[in-house]
Write a protein that holds these residues in place. Sequence first.
Motif, mmCIF file in Angstrom:
data_model
loop_
_atom_site.group_PDB
_atom_site.id
_atom_site.type_symbol
_atom_site.label_atom_id
_atom_site.label_comp_id
_atom_site.label_asym_id
_atom_site.label_seq_id
_atom_site.Cartn_x
_atom_site.Cartn_y
_atom_site.Cartn_z
ATOM 1 N N UNK A 126 0.839 -1.193 0.000
ATOM 2 C CA UNK A 126 0.000 0.000 0.000
ATOM 3 C C UNK A 126 0.868 1.234 0.000
ATOM 4 N N UNK A 127 0.246 2.422 0.015
ATOM 5 C CA UNK A 127 1.042 3.648 -0.024
ATOM 6 C C UNK A 127 0.357 4.796 0.703
ATOM 7 N N UNK A 128 1.195 5.707 1.184
ATOM 8 C CA UNK A 128 0.757 6.912 1.879
ATOM 9 C C UNK A 128 1.415 8.101 1.188
ATOM 10 N N UNK A 129 0.616 9.111 0.848
ATOM 11 C CA UNK A 129 1.108 10.248 0.067
ATOM 12 C C UNK A 129 0.723 11.550 0.759
ATOM 13 N N UNK A 130 1.661 12.477 0.865
ATOM 14 C CA UNK A 130 1.362 13.781 1.472
ATOM 15 C C UNK A 130 1.921 14.908 0.606
ATOM 16 N N UNK A 131 1.328 16.090 0.758
ATOM 17 C CA UNK A 131 1.827 17.259 0.030
ATOM 18 C C UNK A 131 0.894 18.438 0.200
ATOM 19 N N UNK A 132 1.223 19.535 -0.464
ATOM 20 C CA UNK A 132 0.317 20.684 -0.444
ATOM 21 C C UNK A 132 0.013 21.119 -1.874
ATOM 22 N N UNK A 133 -0.127 20.125 -2.724
ATOM 23 C CA UNK A 133 -0.519 20.347 -4.113
ATOM 24 C C UNK A 133 -1.221 19.090 -4.590
ATOM 25 N N UNK A 160 -3.748 6.108 0.890
ATOM 26 C CA UNK A 160 -4.341 7.228 1.614
ATOM 27 C C UNK A 160 -3.418 8.427 1.448
ATOM 28 N N UNK A 161 -3.946 9.611 1.708
ATOM 29 C CA UNK A 161 -3.107 10.786 1.516
ATOM 30 C C UNK A 161 -3.731 12.024 2.104
ATOM 31 N N UNK A 162 -2.971 13.078 2.061
ATOM 32 C CA UNK A 162 -3.441 14.373 2.547
ATOM 33 C C UNK A 162 -2.774 15.470 1.745
#
Length: 241
Positions: A126-133, A160-162
Amino acid sequence: MDFSHLKALYINCTLKKSPDKSHTETLMKVSQNILEKENVAFETVRLIDADVASGVYPDMTEHGWDKDEWSKIYEKVMEADVLVVGTPIWLGEKSSEAQKLIERLYAMSGKTNDKGQYVYYGKVGGCIVTGNEDGVKHCAMGILYALQHIGYSVPPQADCGWIGEVGPGPSYGDSEWKDENIDPPVGFNSEFTNRNTTFMTYNLLHLAKLLKENNGYSNYGNSREAWDDGTKWSFENPEYR
């Protein structure tokens, strides 16, 4: 539901060396808190802290590199039932460290297990992704495709991500998101992120449990070693006219 016989490995592909704060790791901890409560063993590796060479061969010191610590991380990969790849978003893409990780995982994918299957069969990703774009789904698409292509199993909703507001600004967990009227801070208070992180974590555990308790996949029809030895099961070359 007992998941205590499982082990997970989180590989954080941030571009920041320790001990700098990683927003990706902050979101990873939300998933890891669930594992703690479910008595699942886990470990986190920050890839950039290790001297891992770029390339698509198992040992890059055989291809011009002076040092390559990939083998130590690969041992952890093989010990884990679940692999979670974490990455920030840069220019809409996963980080260069995440790409390097995928390439090094791919370098080992020709190896086989004791059933003659490719070595990652029976493991879950699985994967987790974050950023402000924008780019969470785009990054997840590439990572999850790569994992399943080399043999990992991917359950439903395995990402999942934010992301915050588009453009420069606070990232996941930053104190700038604090609102005196909201506790916890806004960066931790996204229902969408919290729900998806929880669903992802449990879906990874459910599939890993199923596979481990059933000794992975049957090797009927998917053994590379058997194929090379001449076994073709129900396959036959089509007739061309």
